[in-house]
Scaffold this active site. Structure first.
Site, mmCIF file in Angstrom:
data_model
loop_
_atom_site.group_PDB
_atom_site.id
_atom_site.type_symbol
_atom_site.label_atom_id
_atom_site.label_comp_id
_atom_site.label_asym_id
_atom_site.label_seq_id
_atom_site.Cartn_x
_atom_site.Cartn_y
_atom_site.Cartn_z
ATOM 1 N N GLU A 35 -5.445 2.500 6.834
ATOM 2 C CA GLU A 35 -5.154 2.411 5.393
ATOM 3 C C GLU A 35 -5.878 3.556 4.685
ATOM 4 O OE1 GLU A 35 -5.253 -1.420 3.493
ATOM 5 O OE2 GLU A 35 -6.079 -0.577 1.644
ATOM 6 N N ARG A 86 0.818 -1.227 0.000
ATOM 7 C CA ARG A 86 0.000 0.000 0.000
ATOM 8 C C ARG A 86 0.850 1.275 0.000
ATOM 9 N NH1 ARG A 86 -2.140 -3.574 -1.430
ATOM 10 N NH2 ARG A 86 -3.922 -4.674 -0.586
ATOM 11 N N SER A 130 -10.914 -1.654 3.274
ATOM 12 C CA SER A 130 -10.230 -1.990 4.536
ATOM 13 C C SER A 130 -9.838 -0.708 5.255
ATOM 14 C CB SER A 130 -8.964 -2.803 4.257
ATOM 15 O OG SER A 130 -9.326 -4.008 3.637
HETATM 16 C C1 LIG Z 1 -15.746 -1.452 -1.254
HETATM 17 C C2 LIG Z 1 -14.249 -1.187 -1.359
HETATM 18 C C3 LIG Z 1 -13.384 -2.234 -1.595
HETATM 19 C C4 LIG Z 1 -12.001 -2.012 -1.678
HETATM 20 N N1 LIG Z 1 -11.170 -3.058 -1.917
HETATM 21 C C5 LIG Z 1 -9.854 -2.841 -2.028
HETATM 22 C C6 LIG Z 1 -8.957 -3.931 -2.302
HETATM 23 O O1 LIG Z 1 -9.358 -5.078 -2.474
HETATM 24 N N2 LIG Z 1 -7.625 -3.652 -2.386
HETATM 25 C C7 LIG Z 1 -7.148 -2.383 -2.241
HETATM 26 O O2 LIG Z 1 -5.914 -2.193 -2.339
HETATM 27 N N3 LIG Z 1 -7.947 -1.343 -1.969
HETATM 28 C C8 LIG Z 1 -9.289 -1.532 -1.879
HETATM 29 N N4 LIG Z 1 -10.117 -0.477 -1.619
HETATM 30 C C9 LIG Z 1 -9.548 0.866 -1.378
HETATM 31 C C10 LIG Z 1 -9.384 1.749 -2.644
HETATM 32 O O3 LIG Z 1 -10.325 1.379 -3.648
HETATM 33 C C11 LIG Z 1 -7.969 1.675 -3.200
HETATM 34 O O4 LIG Z 1 -7.025 2.170 -2.265
HETATM 35 C C12 LIG Z 1 -7.812 2.478 -4.507
HETATM 36 O O5 LIG Z 1 -6.543 2.229 -5.045
HETATM 37 C C13 LIG Z 1 -7.970 3.982 -4.314
HETATM 38 O O6 LIG Z 1 -8.083 4.568 -5.599
HETATM 39 P P1 LIG Z 1 -8.848 5.943 -5.804
HETATM 40 O O7 LIG Z 1 -8.752 6.325 -7.232
HETATM 41 O O8 LIG Z 1 -10.227 5.866 -5.248
HETATM 42 O O9 LIG Z 1 -7.937 6.902 -4.948
HETATM 43 P P2 LIG Z 1 -8.373 7.994 -3.865
HETATM 44 O O10 LIG Z 1 -9.037 7.309 -2.725
HETATM 45 O O11 LIG Z 1 -9.107 9.092 -4.523
HETATM 46 O O12 LIG Z 1 -6.921 8.493 -3.413
HETATM 47 C C14 LIG Z 1 -6.031 7.643 -2.723
HETATM 48 C C15 LIG Z 1 -4.683 8.362 -2.627
HETATM 49 O O13 LIG Z 1 -4.140 8.449 -3.947
HETATM 50 C C16 LIG Z 1 -3.835 9.803 -4.279
HETATM 51 N N5 LIG Z 1 -4.081 9.947 -5.715
HETATM 52 C C17 LIG Z 1 -5.214 9.669 -6.401
HETATM 53 N N6 LIG Z 1 -5.035 9.886 -7.722
HETATM 54 C C18 LIG Z 1 -3.770 10.326 -7.873
HETATM 55 C C19 LIG Z 1 -2.980 10.727 -8.995
HETATM 56 N N7 LIG Z 1 -3.455 10.730 -10.250
HETATM 57 N N8 LIG Z 1 -1.700 11.124 -8.763
HETATM 58 C C20 LIG Z 1 -1.185 11.152 -7.512
HETATM 59 N N9 LIG Z 1 -1.885 10.782 -6.416
HETATM 60 C C21 LIG Z 1 -3.149 10.381 -6.600
HETATM 61 C C22 LIG Z 1 -4.748 10.645 -3.416
HETATM 62 O O14 LIG Z 1 -4.200 11.926 -3.161
HETATM 63 C C23 LIG Z 1 -4.803 9.804 -2.137
HETATM 64 O O15 LIG Z 1 -3.715 10.080 -1.297
HETATM 65 C C24 LIG Z 1 -11.503 -0.688 -1.531
HETATM 66 C C25 LIG Z 1 -12.388 0.384 -1.320
HETATM 67 C C26 LIG Z 1 -13.759 0.145 -1.235
HETATM 68 C C27 LIG Z 1 -14.690 1.304 -1.022
#
Ligand SMILES: Cc1cc2nc3c(=O)[nH]c(=O)nc-3n(C[C@H](O)[C@H](O)[C@H](O)COP(=O)(O)OP(=O)(O)OC[C@H]3O[C@@H](n4cnc5c(N)ncnc54)[C@H](O)[C@@H]3O)c2cc1C
Length: 322
Positions: free
Chosen positions: A314, A194, A244
């Site tokens: 996380e 992560r 998580s």
């Molecule tokens: C129901 C559910 C299930 C999930 N299951 C998993 C799983 O199985 N495994 C897992 O790892 N995670 C899981 N997650 C968590 C999440 O989906 C992941 O961490 C995902 O990678 C976050 O992506 P996001 O685009 O939503 O990022 P955001 O939540 O919008 O941002 C996360 C971080 O990334 C940064 N960021 C976003 N875009 C950029 C960019 N273009 N450049 C630089 N920084 C950036 C943001 O500033 C922030 O710090 C789950 C979440 C939910 C709600």
């Protein structure tokens, strides 16, 4: 006192005026509720949410942000790992769209390996659907993660034994002041659980070059379907959450520790430890960020006093802390 962090202070207000000359009004949303942009459906207003649709716009916005006299700014992807405070975020949230919402095959070297370029705003679900359609295997693990490619690279997101680091060949990045674009090979991304170099160096993910292998589309689709069923069976997918809540601690699993501490169903206001999966804090309706934080504090402290293991969040805490 519960002051509205989302209300732009003078520095953020000046920055918003500067950005107005770059971004059209329909993509510069002032006082935007973050509850509309996070999977938790929680969070006060950002001073502004700015949607950049190409590299040129993004570079110009970042130049303005980085030369501003004190206004904060940060990237948001699909908001699926975000908990924004009830009083909001007093700066500029930058989201990518337009050209960044793209996926295409870049090269096929004839030995069954195919390279695909995915834009940072492309959702993992859509990227994975592209792979299935084109008979490319390797990304099934990510099909049910509700994030964008940018957020997934930042987090080195992973599931079911796979992580982004397994398929990323290189990442196209912009420096946080918009001054330069670089392409870092995977070896220089410092991927670990992560975590990636994106966080350490405050870089912006523009796109990722992914490495896949040719396979039968029907077999890929069957694997995606199987993983989706497993997710639906184990996770509270019908409630807003950020997945998580805590990272996996060394030598254990957060969900197991929380379950063993008898915390399933523990609630504060509208936030609750899921009965279905102890690793998830869910919004059962009308939860505030403070409700979620109170559940997280109780879980962290109870698990620590029982096991001596300190759980680390996380979920990204914006404008609030445990
Ligand atoms: C129901 C559910 C299930 C999930 N299951 C998993 C799983 O199985 N495994 C897992 O790892 N995670 C899981 N997650 C968590 C999440 O989906 C992941 O961490 C995902 O990678 C976050 O992506 P996001 O685009 O939503 O990022 P955001 O939540 O919008 O941002 C996360 C971080 O990334 C940064 N960021 C976003 N875009 C950029 C960019 N273009 N450049 C630089 N920084 C950036 C943001 O500033 C922030 O710090 C789950 C979440 C939910 C709600």
């Amino acid at each position: 006192m519960n002051h509205d962090r989302g209300q732009a202070g003078p520095a953020a207000q000046r920055l918003i005026e500067d950005i107005r000359s770059i971004i059209p009004a329909e993509r510069l949303l002032e006082g935007e509720p973050m509850s509309k942009h996070t999977s938790f459906r929680i969070g006060g207003n950002a001073a502004a949410l700015v949607i950049c649709s190409n590299e040129e716009e993004l570079a110009q916005v970042l130049k303005k942000c980085s030369s501003s006299d004190g206004a904060e700014y940060m990237m948001i992807g699909n908001g699926s790992n975000f908990l924004v405070s009830d009083s909001g975020y007093p700066g500029i949230m930058i989201r990518l769209g337009g050209d960044f919402d793209s996926v295409s095959a870049e090269s096929d070297n004839g030995d069954g390996t195919v390279y695909v370029r995915a834009g940072a705003a492309k959702l993992l679900s859509g990227t994975s659907a592209f792979m299935t359609e084109h008979g490319l295997t390797g990304m099934e693990f990510a099909s049910g993660i509700p994030g964008s490619v940018g957020g997934a690279v930042f987090m080195n997101a992973g599931a079911y034994g796979g992580e982004m680091k397994d398929i990323v060949t290189s990442v196209r990045l912009m420096k946080s002041d918009g001054s330069e674009i670089i392409e870092l090979p995977a070896e220089e991304m410092d991927f670990s659980y992560r975590h990636s170099v994106v966080e350490d160096r405050g870089l912006i993910v523009l796109s990722a070059l992914l490495r896949l292998t040719e396979d039968e589309p029907a077999e890929i689709a069957a694997r995606v379907h199987d993983l989706q069923n497993r997710r639906n069976a184990k996770q509270p997918v019908n409630y807003p959450s950020a997945g998580s809540t805590f990272k996996r601690p060394v030598g254990g699993f957060a969900a197991a520790l929380i379950d063993e501490a008898g915390l399933k169903g523990y609630r504060c206001g509208g936030a609750m430890v899921s009965e279905k999966h102890a690793g998830f804090v869910i919004n059962t309706g009308g939860a505030t960020a403070e409700d979620v934080l109170n559940v997280m504090r109780h879980v962290r402290d109870t698990v620590y006093s029982r096991s001596g293991i300190m759980l680390e969040p996380e979920v990204r805490l914006i404008g609030c802390e445990l």
